[in-house]
Design a protein around this motif. Structure first.
Motif, PDB file in Angstrom:
ATOM      1  N   SER A 119       0.846  -1.208   0.000  1.00 59.36           N
ATOM      2  CA  SER A 119       0.000   0.000   0.000  1.00 59.36           C
ATOM      3  C   SER A 119       0.872   1.245   0.000  1.00 59.36           C
ATOM      4  CB  SER A 119      -0.927  -0.003   1.217  1.00 59.36           C
ATOM      5  OG  SER A 119      -0.202  -0.084   2.434  1.00 59.36           O
ATOM      6  N   GLN A 120       2.149   1.064   0.285  1.00 58.20           N
ATOM      7  CA  GLN A 120       3.060   2.204   0.208  1.00 58.20           C
ATOM      8  C   GLN A 120       3.121   2.728  -1.219  1.00 58.20           C
ATOM      9  OE1 GLN A 120       4.957   3.550   3.011  1.00 58.20           O
ATOM     10  NE2 GLN A 120       5.178   5.248   1.580  1.00 58.20           N
ATOM     11  N   TYR A 144       1.831   8.166   9.994  1.00 57.37           N
ATOM     12  CA  TYR A 144       2.827   7.222   9.476  1.00 57.37           C
ATOM     13  C   TYR A 144       3.963   7.979   8.784  1.00 57.37           C
ATOM     14  CZ  TYR A 144       4.572   3.742   6.080  1.00 57.37           C
ATOM     15  OH  TYR A 144       5.358   2.934   5.306  1.00 57.37           O
ATOM     16  N   ASN A 204      -1.014   4.341  13.003  1.00 58.82           N
ATOM     17  CA  ASN A 204       0.437   4.319  13.151  1.00 58.82           C
ATOM     18  C   ASN A 204       0.901   5.764  13.252  1.00 58.82           C
ATOM     19  OD1 ASN A 204       3.153   4.082  12.947  1.00 58.82           O
ATOM     20  ND2 ASN A 204       3.184   3.004  11.002  1.00 58.82           N
ATOM     21  N   ASP A 232      -6.312   5.224   4.626  1.00 61.66           N
ATOM     22  CA  ASP A 232      -5.147   4.329   4.628  1.00 61.66           C
ATOM     23  C   ASP A 232      -5.351   3.317   5.749  1.00 61.66           C
ATOM     24  OD1 ASP A 232      -1.573   4.802   5.267  1.00 61.66           O
ATOM     25  OD2 ASP A 232      -2.698   3.160   4.334  1.00 61.66           O
ATOM     26  N   TYR A 235      -4.423  -1.700   8.933  1.00 63.87           N
ATOM     27  CA  TYR A 235      -4.710  -2.393  10.195  1.00 63.87           C
ATOM     28  C   TYR A 235      -6.196  -2.706  10.336  1.00 63.87           C
ATOM     29  CZ  TYR A 235      -0.051  -0.595  10.636  1.00 63.87           C
ATOM     30  OH  TYR A 235       1.270  -0.289  10.375  1.00 63.87           O
ATOM     31  N   SER A 262      -3.857  -3.467   2.589  1.00 59.84           N
ATOM     32  CA  SER A 262      -2.558  -4.139   2.513  1.00 59.84           C
ATOM     33  C   SER A 262      -2.661  -5.555   3.046  1.00 59.84           C
ATOM     34  CB  SER A 262      -1.531  -3.372   3.359  1.00 59.84           C
ATOM     35  OG  SER A 262      -0.324  -4.107   3.416  1.00 59.84           O
ATOM     36  N   SER A 264       0.127  -6.861   4.036  1.00 56.44           N
ATOM     37  CA  SER A 264       1.400  -6.947   4.751  1.00 56.44           C
ATOM     38  C   SER A 264       1.263  -7.423   6.179  1.00 56.44           C
ATOM     39  CB  SER A 264       2.104  -5.588   4.760  1.00 56.44           C
ATOM     40  OG  SER A 264       2.586  -5.308   3.462  1.00 56.44           O
ATOM     41  N   ARG A 272       4.746  -7.871  -0.832  1.00 54.12           N
ATOM     42  CA  ARG A 272       4.432  -6.532  -1.357  1.00 54.12           C
ATOM     43  C   ARG A 272       3.110  -6.551  -2.131  1.00 54.12           C
ATOM     44  NH1 ARG A 272       5.080  -4.112   1.464  1.00 54.12           N
ATOM     45  NH2 ARG A 272       5.504  -2.062   0.571  1.00 54.12           N
ATOM     46  N   ARG A 401       7.086   5.522  20.197  1.00 50.01           N
ATOM     47  CA  ARG A 401       6.242   4.449  19.663  1.00 50.01           C
ATOM     48  C   ARG A 401       6.883   3.113  19.965  1.00 50.01           C
ATOM     49  NH1 ARG A 401       5.611   2.783  13.376  1.00 50.01           N
ATOM     50  NH2 ARG A 401       7.436   1.579  14.002  1.00 50.01           N
TER      51      ARG A 401
HETATM   52  C1  09M Z   1      -0.341   3.415   8.072  1.00 50.49           C
HETATM   53  C2  09M Z   1       0.520   2.668   7.092  1.00 50.49           C
HETATM   54  N1  09M Z   1       0.251   2.795   5.774  1.00 50.49           N
HETATM   55  C3  09M Z   1       0.988   2.117   4.866  1.00 50.49           C
HETATM   56  C4  09M Z   1       2.025   1.293   5.260  1.00 50.49           C
HETATM   57  C5  09M Z   1       2.810   0.538   4.173  1.00 50.49           C
HETATM   58  O1  09M Z   1       2.511  -0.820   4.229  1.00 50.49           O
HETATM   59  P1  09M Z   1       2.746  -1.785   2.984  1.00 50.49           P
HETATM   60  O2  09M Z   1       1.392  -2.261   2.553  1.00 50.49           O
HETATM   61  O3  09M Z   1       3.605  -2.891   3.490  1.00 50.49           O
HETATM   62  O4  09M Z   1       3.424  -1.018   1.886  1.00 50.49           O
HETATM   63  C6  09M Z   1       2.339   1.148   6.612  1.00 50.49           C
HETATM   64  C7  09M Z   1       3.503   0.274   7.036  1.00 50.49           C
HETATM   65  N2  09M Z   1       4.150   0.719   8.212  1.00 50.49           N
HETATM   66  C8  09M Z   1       5.440   0.371   8.493  1.00 50.49           C
HETATM   67  C9  09M Z   1       6.210  -0.373   7.615  1.00 50.49           C
HETATM   68  C10 09M Z   1       7.561  -0.690   7.995  1.00 50.49           C
HETATM   69  C11 09M Z   1       8.374  -1.430   7.123  1.00 50.49           C
HETATM   70  C12 09M Z   1       9.684  -1.729   7.500  1.00 50.49           C
HETATM   71  C13 09M Z   1      10.175  -1.304   8.723  1.00 50.49           C
HETATM   72  C14 09M Z   1       9.376  -0.578   9.596  1.00 50.49           C
HETATM   73  C15 09M Z   1       8.070  -0.260   9.236  1.00 50.49           C
HETATM   74  N3  09M Z   1       7.255   0.474  10.090  1.00 50.49           N
HETATM   75  O5  09M Z   1       7.742   0.891  11.308  1.00 50.49           O
HETATM   76  C16 09M Z   1       5.975   0.803   9.757  1.00 50.49           C
HETATM   77  O6  09M Z   1       5.268   1.469  10.540  1.00 50.49           O
HETATM   78  C17 09M Z   1       1.556   1.833   7.551  1.00 50.49           C
HETATM   79  O7  09M Z   1       1.780   1.703   8.871  1.00 50.49           O
END
Ligand code: 09M
Length: 427
Positions: A119-120, A144, A204, A232, A235, A262, A264, A272, A401
């Motif tokens: 989702s990034q 975030y 987050n 977004d 969670y 996501s 993830s 991904r 955090r």
């Molecule tokens: C609110 C919100 N929106 C989008 C994303 C992205 O998630 P995706 O679907 O995997 O791309 C996230 C991922 N958050 C984090 C990722 C992360 C990755 C490595 C190391 C540390 C990380 N920490 O600390 C994080 O918070 C998120 O919290």
């Protein structure tokens, strides 16, 4: 809705890739088998060194790629995502959220979905589609850090909307919006915000979750000022209590919600796999950006996940999610227990009802940056100083955090014992 006013010049200028249209799988599927294609510049999969794959699942079953499937898995695929995964996700979104936009016509913002590489990637492409230099963008900080990293270089003006452990405070949003006349927001010179970004569940870094009532009030304000809401929600599937709170997508009568999901936090972060769900005119624009950047998310990854989801069905998927929820609920309880044991009197927090983060305010500590980045490391405990989640990270922040996702309850307890001793030393 008229989406033209929301698009940046860059996004509005994007055109479908002619070469992709010619070589798109669906064009070939639509054509008679007698068609001979000399069009696509795709490589011949017979030259690839990979023959087949079997991925063992924990439930004893396998995801198997035979030779024919492997050739497809290793080949280019549609920019919006492979059909099996898109269909499965569209059906899940319709069943979970029952979006009013599912019955809209395409030009009137019919709900559509595309696959993104996490989702990034979705966030990054949605921001590039909607945020122009100088735009006022609303969001509830702390937020975030990946979102701030994507937004800051776009040269927009980030306006913080006050929030608490139940997310955005609607009356505060109303006060901010009262700076503009809702009847003038369509004026070309209007500086009224067009976009509101929020993380509605298990925020987050705050762990905050919005109530249904607050979402309804925020949605009404978005209608009044003709704004889009970027929901977004990685969670969403980590909400510890049921029934899960209705999403903004579930109340989207107008087609003004762009939702990011996501896999993830529930299937794999390394695969991904993310999704953008929203009005077709906007999802189409994200796909045009995918065409010009990654082309598509890994076909292999999509096929692997699609095979799993089709074997599980929605029921099996949600049963898996229940198991993940139980894990994180247990972890949350362990962290709250250790916080009460070691941090009482030294810090304040709210127990989150979703997600994987605890947002902790250290009493008597004006800024946690040095404490965490230097002293905590000396004590061999790693946390994140709250400043990185603020719109202006140079401002002092008394929060930290803590994630309860990876460490065991015993490690969490020892970590908080170390944190407790370093706070006492700092005071
Ligand atoms: C609110 C919100 N929106 C989008 C994303 C992205 O998630 P995706 O679907 O995997 O791309 C996230 C991922 N958050 C984090 C990722 C992360 C990755 C490595 C190391 C540390 C990380 N920490 O600390 C994080 O918070 C998120 O919290």
């Amino acid at each position: 809705m008229n989406y033209a006013r929301f698009l940046t010049a860059v996004s509005a200028a994007r055109k479908p890739s002619a070469i992709r249209l010619l070589s798109e799988a669906e064009l070939q599927q639509r054509s008679p088998p007698s068609l001979i294609s000399l069009a696509g510049g795709a490589p011949n999969p017979d030259t690839f060194p990979f023959r087949s794959a079997t991925i063992q699942l924990k439930n004893g079953e396998n995801v198997t790629f035979n030779e024919a499937t492997m050739k497809r898995a290793l080949q280019y695929s549609a920019s919006s995502g492979i059909p099996e995964l898109l269909t499965w996700m569209r059906n899940l979104q319709k069943n979970l959220h029952k979006p009013p936009t599912a019955s809209h016509s395409p030009e009137d913002g019919q709900m559509d979905v595309c696959v993104t590489t996490g989702s990034q990637e979705g966030l990054c492409k949605v921001f590039e589609m909607l945020v122009s230099p100088g735009d006022n963008v609303l969001l509830d900080a702390p937020t975030y850090s990946g979102t701030l990293a994507a937004l800051h270089p776009l040269g927009c003006n980030l306006i913080n909307v006050p929030s608490d452990h139940h997310g955005i405070i609607p009356s505060a949003l109303k006060d901010i919006l009262s700076r503009w006349d809702p009847l003038e927001v369509h004026e070309p010179a209007s500086s009224a915000p067009k976009v509101l970004y929020t993380i509605p569940n298990g925020g987050n870094p705050t762990g905050a979750s919005m109530t249904t009532e607050r979402k309804q009030e925020v949605y009404k304000l978005a209608q009044q000022y003709d704004m889009l809401i970027i929901e977004d929600d990685p969670y969403y599937f980590l909400q510890f209590e049921k029934p899960w709170t209705p999403s903004f997508l579930s109340m989207d009568a107008d087609g003004r919600i762009i939702r990011l999901d996501s896999f993830s936090k529930i299937l794999s972060s390394g695969l991904r796999i993310g999704f953008v769900t929203g009005p077709k005119p906007l999802v189409d624009r994200v796909v045009l950006h995918i065409q010009a950047s990654t082309m598509h998310t890994s076909t292999f990854t999509q096929l692997m996940v699609a095979q799993l989801l089709h074997s599980w069905g929605q029921e099996g998927f949600l049963q898996h999610v229940d198991g993940v929820i139980e894990f994180y609920r247990t972890q949350r309880n362990a962290m709250i227990c250790s916080a009460e044991k070691w941090l009482k009197g030294l810090a304040e927090w709210h127990a989150p009802s979703a997600g994987m983060f605890l947002w902790i305010k250290l009493k008597g500590v004006s800024d946690t940056q040095q404490l965490i980045m230097k002293k905590a490391l000396e004590k061999e405990v790693l946390l994140v100083p709250g400043g990185v989640f603020m719109i202006d990270s140079s401002q002092p922040c008394s929060y930290i955090r803590a994630a309860f996702s990876l460490s065991t309850p015993e490690q969490i307890d020892e970590g908080f014992r170390r944190l407790s001793s370093l706070i006492k030393e700092a005071l």
